[in-house]
Design a protein around this motif. Structure first.
Motif, PDB file in Angstrom:
ATOM      1  N   THR A 115       9.051   4.791   8.610  1.00 30.42           N
ATOM      2  CA  THR A 115       8.598   3.399   8.627  1.00 30.42           C
ATOM      3  C   THR A 115       8.032   3.015   7.258  1.00 30.42           C
ATOM      4  N   MET A 116       8.092   1.718   6.962  1.00 30.70           N
ATOM      5  CA  MET A 116       7.516   1.203   5.719  1.00 30.70           C
ATOM      6  C   MET A 116       6.055   1.619   5.621  1.00 30.70           C
ATOM      7  N   SER A 117       5.371   1.525   6.744  1.00 30.66           N
ATOM      8  CA  SER A 117       3.955   1.843   6.763  1.00 30.66           C
ATOM      9  C   SER A 117       3.708   3.305   6.358  1.00 30.66           C
ATOM     10  N   ASN A 118       4.461   4.209   6.951  1.00 30.66           N
ATOM     11  CA  ASN A 118       4.342   5.640   6.633  1.00 30.66           C
ATOM     12  C   ASN A 118       4.690   5.905   5.170  1.00 30.66           C
ATOM     13  N   PHE A 119       5.760   5.252   4.719  1.00 29.27           N
ATOM     14  CA  PHE A 119       6.242   5.392   3.347  1.00 29.27           C
ATOM     15  C   PHE A 119       5.170   4.933   2.345  1.00 29.27           C
ATOM     16  N   LEU A 120       4.626   3.743   2.573  1.00 30.22           N
ATOM     17  CA  LEU A 120       3.624   3.196   1.657  1.00 30.22           C
ATOM     18  C   LEU A 120       2.357   4.041   1.671  1.00 30.22           C
ATOM     19  N   ARG A 121       1.928   4.435   2.875  1.00 29.13           N
ATOM     20  CA  ARG A 121       0.703   5.208   2.993  1.00 29.13           C
ATOM     21  C   ARG A 121       0.853   6.564   2.286  1.00 29.13           C
ATOM     22  N   THR A 122       2.011   7.196   2.489  1.00 27.55           N
ATOM     23  CA  THR A 122       2.226   8.502   1.859  1.00 27.55           C
ATOM     24  C   THR A 122       2.242   8.377   0.335  1.00 27.55           C
ATOM     25  N   ALA A 123       2.880   7.302  -0.146  1.00 27.59           N
ATOM     26  CA  ALA A 123       2.944   7.091  -1.597  1.00 27.59           C
ATOM     27  C   ALA A 123       1.548   6.828  -2.173  1.00 27.59           C
ATOM     28  N   ILE A 124       0.777   6.004  -1.463  1.00 22.29           N
ATOM     29  CA  ILE A 124      -0.587   5.703  -1.934  1.00 22.29           C
ATOM     30  C   ILE A 124      -1.425   6.986  -1.942  1.00 22.29           C
ATOM     31  N   ASN A 125      -1.300   7.754  -0.864  1.00 16.07           N
ATOM     32  CA  ASN A 125      -2.064   9.002  -0.776  1.00 16.07           C
ATOM     33  C   ASN A 125      -1.655   9.991  -1.871  1.00 16.07           C
ATOM     34  N   ALA A 126      -0.370  10.032  -2.181  1.00 17.69           N
ATOM     35  CA  ALA A 126       0.101  10.937  -3.237  1.00 17.69           C
ATOM     36  C   ALA A 126      -0.555  10.541  -4.561  1.00 17.69           C
ATOM     37  N   LYS A 127      -0.629   9.252  -4.802  1.00 21.39           N
ATOM     38  CA  LYS A 127      -1.234   8.767  -6.039  1.00 21.39           C
ATOM     39  C   LYS A 127      -2.721   9.119  -6.098  1.00 21.39           C
ATOM     40  N   ARG A 128      -3.357   9.113  -4.934  1.00 26.30           N
ATOM     41  CA  ARG A 128      -4.784   9.440  -4.875  1.00 26.30           C
ATOM     42  C   ARG A 128      -5.041  10.951  -4.895  1.00 26.30           C
ATOM     43  N   GLY A 129      -3.950  11.711  -4.887  1.00 26.28           N
ATOM     44  CA  GLY A 129      -4.117  13.160  -4.952  1.00 26.28           C
ATOM     45  C   GLY A 129      -4.404  13.800  -3.599  1.00 26.28           C
ATOM     46  N   TYR A 130      -4.106  13.067  -2.525  1.00 21.46           N
ATOM     47  CA  TYR A 130      -4.311  13.642  -1.194  1.00 21.46           C
ATOM     48  C   TYR A 130      -3.134  14.556  -0.858  1.00 21.46           C
ATOM     49  N   ASP A 131      -3.442  15.821  -0.598  1.00 22.77           N
ATOM     50  CA  ASP A 131      -2.360  16.771  -0.355  1.00 22.77           C
ATOM     51  C   ASP A 131      -2.367  17.252   1.093  1.00 22.77           C
ATOM     52  N   GLY A 132      -2.971  16.482   1.967  1.00 21.28           N
ATOM     53  CA  GLY A 132      -2.998  16.862   3.372  1.00 21.28           C
ATOM     54  C   GLY A 132      -4.235  17.676   3.723  1.00 21.28           C
TER      55      GLY A 132
END
Lengths: 263, 424
Positions: A96-113
């Motif tokens: 989903t767009m939502s999942n895609f955007l959230r994952t991209a934003i989190n990647a930029k913030r350095g969130y690795d799970g």
């Protein structure tokens, strides 16, 4: 030295040399338009800058933040602050767009799970999207749809600009973002890009037609023909091209089908 | 103890089965003895199946005692049946369902309490004559569930069976018999589990589902046997007039897991939606044989089997669409999509069309085998998403089309968890 510097870049695709020594300096705060006829190498330039695996760098450098980014993976270039709005955004079923955007934003913030404090929370995410989506005239239903699936041409391009708005790049490359858009969509997209303009963003608009440049005024215009820059100037060069076309350099049919350009 | 007549008799006595059922078991055992292990070179239906390393003598027909099935909590279910190996099943059913005439009990108990129903349906779909493994299943089925939903009864919450393997070296051969009366509406789930992911086992896990006129039935099978299990299972759906089936089968376990799925669209206007999902790692092999048999007119079937394979995992898909002479105005679709996540993973796909009536609306099929789309990867990575995360998202997205069809939240959760753990 400029913030983003392309130095004598030569690139081949499937063994054929497309870019034959391209140099360009872009500073943050500037908008550069790269214009050229079909097959001139515009898309090769945009894809090479973002690290698409099909484009092979023969020689040259692209310097950004003290690094030659040509050695980096696409994800690393994105993390460094680069963004490419694709001419033909791909449909990604099942995400989903939502999942895609959230994952991209989190990647930029350095969130690795692992460290949840780095992840964007629902409230922030909502707030971040709300404004941008209203400028782009996108409603909430976009977020629950699969990435680009069933999107019209205009919706795909707006979704690209939405990604740019939430990822806040420092160097953005807009590859034929205006192609295939009706005049309303061009306005929405241009409004969104103009909102982002400022001292922290350098923009490279790649386009065949001058139309979009009436809405996003460039500071510099460069003409790319047959893999080389043949002329550079200020915004007046776009007006000149509007009148003359590329006839000085190539024989062109009156209406060139943009879709045939080498990707 | 090897597979033998005395083992059959002992098992039947253990379950306290009536004479007729013991006789059927023995007949099946006779068929088992008379059949050879399929010849994977000569028998069309067994081509590409790797039976090397299978030693039927190595498995005990059953273990006794073998303890109880683990009793985790399942919420929002109408009924549960849990069985480990051949041990007595633990059943719970909402009293309200029993009052409405729903029968949900161990198969052996149903054979005593409702012989007229069980006798009429049992093994009429999954026939012991089919092959040696089906015959073994008919002779030594270790237990199972009988579900009968009377005419016009709607059940909102799913009914769930969980079958656990009996322990290393034993056969576990559960069988579900499901009958949906006219206009009934419900969802039934079979879940197959091993206590230990490394234990060796021989398994089936078969189901016969009968849909009477206008029934609307959801069937979900979730197979996560150990990775050292040989599985030979059959699902057979018999559809009456204007009935609708929604079947989802998920294969995650097994060393070699073979599953035959057959939808017999007998009743005019019946329709079947058949979805399959598999995920293989290591040296796992899957083998799917599907049949969409359009017998009656104006019948519709839509099949989609999707899977992802990594390491050296393999899958074989062979799907038959048959349009019988009476099946005018029918419509069918068949698709098998395979994602290969490593160079050594392998998938083959073979559609077979047998069209005996050309007066059909549509008959389409398609198969794809390939890696994750590099354009998709580039797109996600260009947004700063790291390669392993991007790949995992794309695999989950690819499988999502089938996952989204699992309407039972507990099952969906279990599958999501297992996939998330194994995709990385």
């Amino acid at each position: 030295m400029a913030d983003f510097e392309i130095k004598d870049l030569r690139v081949s695709v499937e063994g054929r040399e497309i870019l034959k020594g391209v140099s360009l300096s872009v500073n943050k705060g500037e908008v550069h338009a790269v214009m050229g006829p079909n097959g001139s190498g515009k898309s090769t330039l945009s894809h090479t800058l973002m690290g698409h695996p099909n484009y092979k760098v023969i020689s040259g450098q692209v310097l950004f933040k003290g690094k030659n980014i040509l050695a980096l993976q696409p994800e690393e270039r994105a993390k460094l602050g680069m963004f490419l709005a694709l001419q033909y955004p791909v449909v990604v079923p099942g995400i989903t767009m939502s999942n895609f955007l959230r994952t991209a934003i989190n990647a930029k913030r350095g969130y690795d799970g692992k460290d949840k404090s780095k992840a964007i929370n629902v409230k922030e995410f909502r707030a971040l999207l709300r404004d941008e989506m209203s400028v782009l005239r996108m409603d909430d239903s976009f977020l629950s749809r699969y990435v680009n699936e069933g999107f019209s041409g205009g919706e795909k391009k707006r979704a690209e600009i939405l990604q740019m708005a939430v990822l806040k790049p420092e160097i953005a490359i807009l590859d034929e973002t205006d192609s295939g858009l009706d005049i309303d969509s061009i306005k929405f997209v241009s409004d969104a890009v103009n909102r982002m303009r400022g001292p922290e963003l350098g923009v490279l608009i790649i386009t065949h037609y001058t139309r979009v440049l009436k809405f996003i005024k460039p500071d510099y215009v460069h003409v790319l023909v047959n893999g080389e820059f043949v002329r550079s100037g200020g915004p007046e060069l776009a007006d000149w091209l509007e009148a003359k076309g590329y006839s000085e350099w190539v024989k062109e049919p009156a209406k060139a089908p943009a879709a045939l350009e080498a990707k | 103890m090897a597979f033998s007549r005395s083992a059959v008799e002992e098992l039947s006595a253990l379950h306290g089965e009536p004479d007729w059922l013991r006789a059927r078991r023995l007949t099946s055992f006779g068929i088992y003895e008379g059949l050879a292990v399929p010849d994977t070179k000569r028998q069309e239906d067994w081509r590409q199946v790797d039976l090397k390393g299978l030693d039927l003598e190595a498995y005990a027909p059953f273990q006794q005692p073998n303890g109880r099935a683990p009793l985790g909590t399942l919420e929002n279910v109408g009924a549960t049946l849990r069985q480990r190996g051949t041990s007595p099943a633990v059943v719970s059913i909402a009293p309200e369902l029993t009052q409405r005439g729903v029968i949900f009990m161990p198969l052996a108990e149903a054979a005593r309490a409702h012989p007229e129903l069980v006798q009429r349906y049992l093994f009429t779909g999954v026939k012991p004559e089919q092959d040696k493994f089906a015959a073994l299943h008919g002779a030594l089925f270790s237990g199972g569930t009988f579900l009968y939903v009377p005419d016009g009864v709607t059940i909102d919450e799913p009914l769930v069976s969980q079958f656990w393997s009996a322990g290393s070296g034993a056969a576990v051969l559960p069988h579900s018999l499901v009958i949906g009366g006219k206009g009934s509406r419900f969802q039934y789930v079979d879940e197959f589990l091993s206590g230990d992911r490394q234990e060796a086992a021989l398994a089936s896990g078969s189901a016969e589902v009968f849909l009477e006129e206008g029934a609307n039935v959801g069937y979900v099978a979730l197979q996560h046997w150990s990775i050292k299990t040989w599985q030979f299972a059959n699902q057979r759906f018999q559809l009456g007039r204007d009935s609708h089936l929604n079947a989802v089968t998920i294969a995650l376990g097994g060393q070699m897991a073979r599953l035959r799925v057959e939808a017999i669209l007998q009743g005019p206007g019946s329709s079947a939606d058949l979805k399959g999902l598999f995920f293989g790692t290591g040296d796992q092999a899957f083998d799917f044989r599907t049949l969409q048999d359009h017998v009656g007119p104006h019948t519709t079937s839509d099949l989609l089997f999707k899977g992802a394979l990594r390491d050296r995992a393999k899958s074989v898909y062979v799907g038959v669409v048959r349009v019988e002479p009476e099946a005018r105005g029918s419509s069918s679709n068949q698709a098998n999509r395979n994602l290969l996540l490593s160079e050594k993973a392998k998938a083959t796909s073979e559609p077979i069309l047998e069209i005996l009536n050309n007066d059909i609306l549509r008959c389409s099929h398609g198969a794809t085998v390939g890696p994750v789309d590099p354009e998709h990867l580039f797109y996600l990575e260009s947004r700063g998403i790291p390669h392993p995360v991007a790949e995992r998202m794309l695999v989950q997205g690819f499988l999502g089309e089938v996952l989204d069809r699992i309407t039972v939240p507990q099952v969906r959760e279990a599958v999501d968890q297992e996939l998330a753990a194994r995709i990385d």
